[in-house]
Design a protein around this motif. Sequence first.
Motif, PDB file in Angstrom:
ATOM      1  N   ASP A   1      26.732  30.917  24.947  1.00 48.53           N
ATOM      2  CA  ASP A   1      26.907  31.607  26.201  1.00 48.53           C
ATOM      3  C   ASP A   1      27.472  30.904  27.219  1.00 48.53           C
ATOM      4  N   LEU A   2      28.647  31.360  27.550  1.00 45.27           N
ATOM      5  CA  LEU A   2      29.507  30.450  28.721  1.00 45.27           C
ATOM      6  C   LEU A   2      28.489  30.197  29.830  1.00 45.27           C
TER       7      LEU A   2
ATOM      8  N   GLN B   1      48.884  39.095  24.051  1.00 49.13           N
ATOM      9  CA  GLN B   1      49.535  38.961  25.332  1.00 49.13           C
ATOM     10  C   GLN B   1      48.863  37.675  26.344  1.00 49.13           C
ATOM     11  N   HIS B   2      47.759  37.442  25.977  1.00 48.01           N
ATOM     12  CA  HIS B   2      47.373  36.231  26.781  1.00 48.01           C
ATOM     13  C   HIS B   2      47.677  35.089  25.875  1.00 48.01           C
TER      14      HIS B   2
ATOM     15  N   GLY C   1      35.583  32.754  27.778  1.00 55.32           N
ATOM     16  CA  GLY C   1      35.148  34.009  27.964  1.00 55.32           C
ATOM     17  C   GLY C   1      36.402  34.911  27.791  1.00 55.32           C
TER      18      GLY C   1
ATOM     19  N   GLN D   1      47.048  34.781  36.701  1.00 52.31           N
ATOM     20  CA  GLN D   1      47.012  35.496  35.291  1.00 52.31           C
ATOM     21  C   GLN D   1      48.205  34.506  34.430  1.00 52.31           C
ATOM     22  N   VAL D   2      47.729  34.275  33.322  1.00 49.06           N
ATOM     23  CA  VAL D   2      48.246  33.530  32.063  1.00 49.06           C
ATOM     24  C   VAL D   2      48.528  34.751  31.219  1.00 49.06           C
TER      25      VAL D   2
ATOM     26  N   SER E   1      42.537  35.562  32.673  1.00 47.68           N
ATOM     27  CA  SER E   1      43.272  36.394  31.914  1.00 47.68           C
ATOM     28  C   SER E   1      43.616  37.667  32.687  1.00 47.68           C
ATOM     29  N   ARG E   2      44.233  38.840  32.219  1.00 45.77           N
ATOM     30  CA  ARG E   2      44.774  39.866  33.060  1.00 45.77           C
ATOM     31  C   ARG E   2      43.296  40.656  33.307  1.00 45.77           C
TER      32      ARG E   2
ATOM     33  N   ASN F   1      33.432  30.728  23.498  1.00 47.88           N
ATOM     34  CA  ASN F   1      33.020  32.190  23.602  1.00 47.88           C
ATOM     35  C   ASN F   1      31.833  32.482  22.706  1.00 47.88           C
ATOM     36  N   SER F   2      31.143  33.463  23.089  1.00 48.67           N
ATOM     37  CA  SER F   2      29.758  33.964  22.155  1.00 48.67           C
ATOM     38  C   SER F   2      29.993  34.775  21.057  1.00 48.67           C
TER      39      SER F   2
ATOM     40  N   GLN G   1      51.777  37.095  29.068  1.00 50.78           N
ATOM     41  CA  GLN G   1      52.958  37.740  28.607  1.00 50.78           C
ATOM     42  C   GLN G   1      53.488  38.446  30.111  1.00 50.78           C
ATOM     43  N   THR G   2      52.579  38.947  31.040  1.00 47.61           N
ATOM     44  CA  THR G   2      53.087  39.423  32.324  1.00 47.61           C
ATOM     45  C   THR G   2      52.808  38.556  33.397  1.00 47.61           C
TER      46      THR G   2
ATOM     47  N   ARG H   1      37.162  37.970  30.975  1.00 45.08           N
ATOM     48  CA  ARG H   1      36.289  38.956  31.190  1.00 45.08           C
ATOM     49  C   ARG H   1      34.856  38.531  30.847  1.00 45.08           C
TER      50      ARG H   1
ATOM     51  N   SER I   1      39.139  36.743  25.042  1.00 46.28           N
ATOM     52  CA  SER I   1      39.036  36.969  23.551  1.00 46.28           C
ATOM     53  C   SER I   1      40.291  36.453  22.621  1.00 46.28           C
TER      54      SER I   1
END
Lengths: 258, 327
Positions: free
Chosen positions: B309-310, B276-277, B270, B253-254, B239-240, B291-292, B256-257, B214, B272
């Motif tokens: 900042d990415l 689940q990721h 970016g 998507q990487v 990510s989801r 990650n910031s 659990q699901t 995100r 977190s």
Amino acid sequence: MEIAVCVKPVPDPDTRLRASPDQRTLDPEGVKYVLAGYDESAVEQGLLLREQIPGSAVRAFAFGPAPRAPEILRSCLALGCDSATHVAANEPVDDPLVVAAALGTVLGSRPADLILVGKQALDDEEGLVAPALGALLDRPSFSSVTDLRWSPDRARFSFRRSTEVEVERWEAPPPLVLGLQQAWNDPRTAKLPNVLKARRMPIESVPAAPGAAAGRSVPLRFDLPAPRAGARMIEYSTPAEAAERLVRILREEAKVFP
Amino acid sequence: MTPAILVIGELREDKPTDASREAAGVARRLVGDAPVMGLLIGSPVEPAAAGWCRDGVDTVRWLAEPPAGGRLAGALVPSLLALLSEGSIELVLLPSTGFGRELAGALAARWDAGAATGVTAITRTAEGWEVRRPVFGGRATETRILSGPRAVVALRPRSFPAPEPREAPAAAAVQAVVAPGPWAAGPTRIGSEPVVSGGGPALGDAPIVVAGGRGVGSSDQFRLIEELAGALDAAVGASRAVTDAGWRPASLQVGQTGRTVTPQLYIAVGISGAIQHVVGMIGSRVIVAINSDPSAPIFKVADYGIVGDLLQIVPALTAEIRRVRGR
Ligand SMILES: Cc1cc2nc3c(=O)[nH]c(=O)nc-3n(C[C@H](O)[C@H](O)[C@H](O)COP(=O)(O)OP(=O)(O)OC[C@H]3O[C@@H](n4cnc5c(N)ncnc54)[C@H](O)[C@@H]3O)c2cc1C
């Protein structure tokens, strides 16, 4: 259409993993076993097909000892499955071929048009049950299946199978055994009245065929990685410097690219 | 007595895949000088057989693919069983790809063998074949013994070294084996498309994965992730939060699901680091996080971290990689 869904109780995905006292397996102490991952998707897929095909039934099957197996069958009933069958074993068995043989014996005497299985279980990730079931029941079997649809006028299923490099499109008449890879980010959850209703529904119990305990794949050790020490932070004053440092580390220290 | 081994290989563009070559090397290491039988699925190509012999197999057979090119594990099993009894084979090795796992399950069920997939180490012990394999998305590793007289072991791609080419024995007669398809009138493959991979190599297959979350901010800015992946010949993951927002398709998507990936290098940008990721990537050999937020949980699972900042770090990283790779 008769749809059989085979499910396996697995540790809740949020479980903190610990080795058992003899270090051979996951320590089941205090672990909650649930319906999760691709198995949850297989149930969802079965229920979606039932909504589409009048006169269908979705029957859930789980192999293993009580109380885990009957408990997740109860969740399947709460989600809307029409019946539940517990293929009872006295001890936990985690040899996938033993599991397939036990389920195959029961399913062999109850012809289903479609047998759905998660493409692999969330815990052991073997992915052997769907192809083994297909071979034992002498039916075509596919794994890594998504986008399953039924076309009534042609009396055929259509679906996709993912390989490492492509996504194949297939059509096949029943009977079929499919290992599902489909993941719905939001599969249905059980509604309270259905949970209550499921509590009163019977769960049929049949003993696993004798011999279904002697596995040929025996756990020896369960190792957890040393906890990661936490990231080594790269100090920098400009983005270019951060990039230069990271690339140097990745090449010279971590050796992940030339 | 040294056990006899059959290695089943897959072809891509008329060559044995890297994973099939690794399997040949493993077989060679396990049996020393004893013969290793090889079986390739597809249409016979002599140079492929010769190259594979240098990797470790001694004789190469071919198993004809059904005319439509649609692979059905179960349909190949009868011919495999005939071959196995002929060579008094005790162990079958094959790549732990999607199809390799289907074949392992179907074959083991009919051959009455023990089986394991996703295996990253195998040794012979007095009790049987001892195999190691990551479980729980790489959060743990289990060691098992396949104790029966017969075993089918699917080897995780890129977990074994590429074999050192050896002097090829005079390529033994390449023999064709015909696969009778018992379900000739059943399933039909009606087409295929390349995997939607966000550009580079397929996610399940790539040695390097660059994944965006995100924090990337928008569908447009996600191109920064794809450019970095392009510079590294990496696959793109997400990510989801990204797939839910529709910035990129769900196939990326990487977690659990989504997909579980175990590349050599995973760069999380970016993201977190929600559990689940993390379960989908924790088995990666080296993890880098950008990650910031210095307290983001992703830094707990990463090996190297950059706080920043990415939007500034990622273009600098892409430029630096292009520079060192000379393009
Ligand atoms: C049943 C279930 C299944 C799930 N399955 C999955 C799954 O398979 N895969 C998955 O990924 N998630 C899954 N999730 C969701 C998961 O819980 C998280 O919500 C999701 O992973 C968050 O995605 P994210 O890290 O991209 O977003 P966020 O958690 O919002 O994180 C964004 C990160 O970006 C950082 N950031 C923001 N701006 C910048 C900047 N300019 N520069 C650098 N960094 C910046 C922030 O500090 C933050 O750490 C699942 C959840 C549930 C309940």
